[in-house]
Scaffold this active site. Structure first.
Site: not given
Ligand SMILES: NC(=O)c1ccc[n+]([C@@H]2O[C@H](COP(=O)([O-])OP(=O)(O)OC[C@H]3O[C@@H](n4cnc5c(N)ncnc54)[C@H](O)[C@@H]3O)[C@@H](O)[C@H]2O)c1
Length: 391
Positions: A149, A185, A187-188, A191
């Site tokens: 992302t 976050s 989540y990020h 990645k």
């Protein structure tokens, strides 16, 4: 070409399967249907109705006259992945099978750990399964297309390079370093950790990788999604919804469009159609063998306030008159910042500008959603953000 899609049941995985089948490729996919369950967990649902995996396969056969293999399985289980690869013999594997909501990852320690475990384990399983397959099949090189992302970068005060490494001078000495990132976050960050692990696999084993940094995607339709039975999922709630999709649902329900904070947050966006076209181009034009290609995948840059203003104008043309309201930003992010990502690889492959006009696309989304207003009404409580980064 034979393409295996991990996460084929998702917002992007499903239209990609349709795009690749339409191009004449052989497609199989794996999904453990986790997003369906996790969206349910936060009291929401897909804004557009989607078929079960079995019915999706039947719909593809009836509408497109194509065969598709759908394996219900979890890629954090190594044997599921390695068996599917051995059986299907893919030339390319697209990896979407991750927990993809930033707010979900910030709910509490359980959700943070789930996100990191699910995402990192799936990716490590994949690099090992590909390695083993290549060792057993000399001469065969799989192209791994991994979806990351743009959020991996954060919003740095430098131009964001489209490259895995940059030259740096530290303490007067020159070296090549991994592009610095500061995600926003768990989540990020998952990645970013994935990217580091993939770079390492490429370094030690020469795994051929395209690592895509994609901006938020919007839209309901692609060239193939012309029949409503082929709809992809469409998330709009405070945990799973991407910003423009959320605004469109708010407009259909006559609710104010909720801009987080002042709305100066600037991001790189693209339509579902352009996301599919980008992926097709990257799959059909693989990097050199043992190469590592980073691609910044987007077509347009807007602030979230700009998007709200456009949504309001387009909605008004359809008789939906809504206000824009600022709500407290649940996230920790800069309101005003520099933002200039490099973007040369997709234009070099032929995607030089958005293929769809954003306002026309918004109009299509609003029309599709308006047909399901009652369904959306039922879940309207789930729209406002409840997960706060600093609580
Ligand atoms: N949608 C966007 O705007 C966007 C933008 C940038 C990056 N991405 C990334 O693209 C990828 C796809 O996004 P999406 O919007 O289609 O998300 P999605 O949640 O709709 O799709 C992901 C799919 O992966 C499946 N999955 C998750 N963990 C799995 C596991 N362990 N085993 C098997 N299947 C598993 C889910 O059930 C889901 O169907 C994600 O990695 C996401 O982070 C999405």
């Amino acid at each position: 070409m034979r393409v295996l899609i991990l996460g084929m049941d998702g917002y992007l995985g499903w239209p990609l399967a349709l795009r690749l089948l339409a191009r004449g490729h052989d497609v199989a996919g794996i999904d453990n249907l986790y997003t369906r369950k996790a969206v349910d967990e936060v009291g929401s649902t897909s804004g557009l109705p989607i078929l079960s995996p079995e019915d999706r396969v039947h719909a593809v056969r009836d509408i497109m006259g194509k065969e598709l293999e759908f394996i219900v399985g979890d890629v954090t289980k190594y044997s599921v992945l390695s068996k599917a690869i051995t059986k299907f013999k893919p030339d390319t594997i697209v990896h979407f099978a991750e927990q993809r909501s930033a707010p979900y990852s910030m709910i509490n320690v359980k959700h943070a750990n789930f996100t990191l475990r699910n995402n990192l384990t799936g990716t490590i399983n994949l690099v090992y399964a590909v390695r083993k397959y290549e060792q057993r099949n000399p001469g065969k090189k799989i192209h791994m297309v991994k979806m990351g992302t743009m959020g991996e970068y954060g919003t740095p005060n430098f131009d964001i390079p489209e490259s895995p490494y940059v030259n740096a001078q530290i303490g007067g000495k020159n070296d090549k370093i991994v592009v610095p990132k500061f995600a926003g976050s768990w989540y990020h960050w998952s990645k970013v950790h994935d990217t580091n692990n993939l770079l390492y696999a490429n370094k030690i084993w020469g795994t051929t990788i395209t690592d895509i940094m994609q901006g938020p995607v919007y839209g309901t339709r692609t060239k193939e999604i012309t029949n409503d039975k082929l709809f992809s999922r469409f998330d709009f709630d405070g945990v799973w919804g991407t910003v423009l999709n959320r605004y469109c649902v708010e407009a259909v329900l006559g609710m104010p469009l909720t801009v987080y904070g002042k709305g100066g947050q600037t991001r790189a966006f693209l339509s579902l159609e352009d996301s599919m076209e980008s992926l097709r181009l990257l799959i059909e034009n693989r990097p050199e063998e043992k190469g590592y290609r980073v691609v910044n995948q987007f077509t347009e840059v807007y602030s979230v306030k700009d998007l709200a203003t456009m949504t309001k104008e387009v909605a008004a043309q359809q008789g939906m008159n809504v206000e824009i309201t600022e709500v407290e930003n649940p996230r920790v992010e800069e309101n005003d910042h520099y933002y200039n990502p490099e973007h040369k690889i997709l234009p070099s492959l032929g995607l030089t500008k958005p293929t769809r006009n954003i306002r026309e696309e918004m109009g299509i989304i609003l029309k599709d959603l308006a047909k399901h207003k009652e369904r959306l009404e039922e879940y309207k409580e789930a729209i406002l953000p409840k997960v706060r980064w600093r609580k």
